[in-house]
Design a protein around this motif. Structure first.
Motif, short mmCIF file in Angstrom:
data_model
loop_
_atom_site.label_atom_id
_atom_site.label_comp_id
_atom_site.label_asym_id
_atom_site.label_seq_id
_atom_site.Cartn_x
_atom_site.Cartn_y
_atom_site.Cartn_z
N MET A 1 0.84 -1.21 0.00
CA MET A 1 0.00 0.00 0.00
C MET A 1 0.86 1.25 0.00
O MET A 1 0.54 2.22 -0.68
N TRP B 1 -1.52 3.92 -1.60
CA TRP B 1 -2.91 3.59 -1.25
C TRP B 1 -3.20 3.77 0.24
O TRP B 1 -4.31 3.48 0.68
N GLU B 2 -2.23 4.21 1.04
CA GLU B 2 -2.41 4.26 2.48
C GLU B 2 -3.60 5.12 2.88
O GLU B 2 -4.42 4.72 3.69
#
Length: 178
Positions: free
Chosen positions: A84, A89-90
């Motif tokens: 991530m 994408w965190e």
């Protein structure tokens, strides 16, 4: 000529035509040729045929690692976090967690009457099922922003936009009486 009464041969024998064309290869012969060619190509590349990426290097066999792979095994959670982070994408995953845990963040009673709809550029849009609950959420919006930033990281949520129930478009202009 043939003395067999069942053998009937009316046309002249095409001995010359058959001799000039090689016979058609069977499927198994074609497969063998393709395999032999693949093995030869593998040897040219320096890999051992049938050894999945092992290379020859001075008489010893060396395992070739795929790009981006290797090292020791990792825990699943650590591998997912690393993936991530590398993909950026965190924040989206954290916001998704807020959507999934809305009742835990705002409380069960408020969650019954409100729901997060979208998060774009630091603005969380929350829908309320009545104007009363929309007003209540607007009064709590600064507390909600602080609480969400505790969950997601400082500065992630800058504003909470509250939308009430929609009753359709309103007419503009003078008052109307029915």
């Amino acid at each position: 000529m043939n003395d067999d009464p069942q053998h009937v041969h009316n046309s002249p024998e095409p001995a010359e035509e058959e001799a000039s064309e090689p016979p058609a290869k069977s499927g198994i012969e074609l497969a063998r040729e393709a395999l032999a060619q693949a093995k030869a190509d593998a040897v040219k590349r320096g890999t051992l045929p049938g050894q999945n990426g092992k290379r020859r290097s001075g008489g010893r066999v060396v395992r070739v690692r795929e790009p981006g792979r290797g090292g020791d095994p990792k825990l699943f959670g650590a591998a997912i976090n690393e993936l991530m982070a590398s993909r950026g994408w965190e924040q989206r995953a954290a916001v998704g967690g807020v959507f999934g845990n809305w009742a835990g963040i705002v409380g069960a009673e408020l969650a019954e009457h409100t729901r997060p709809e979208r998060f774009e550029e630091g603005e969380l849009t929350v829908a309320a099922d009545s104007t009363t609950w929309a007003t209540q959420l607007r009064l709590l919006s600064s507390t909600l922003v602080r609480r969400l930033n505790e969950e997601l990281g400082h500065g992630t949520v800058r504003r909470v936009k509250v939308v009430g129930p929609s009753s359709g478009p309103r007419r503009t202009g003078a008052w109307r009486v029915r």
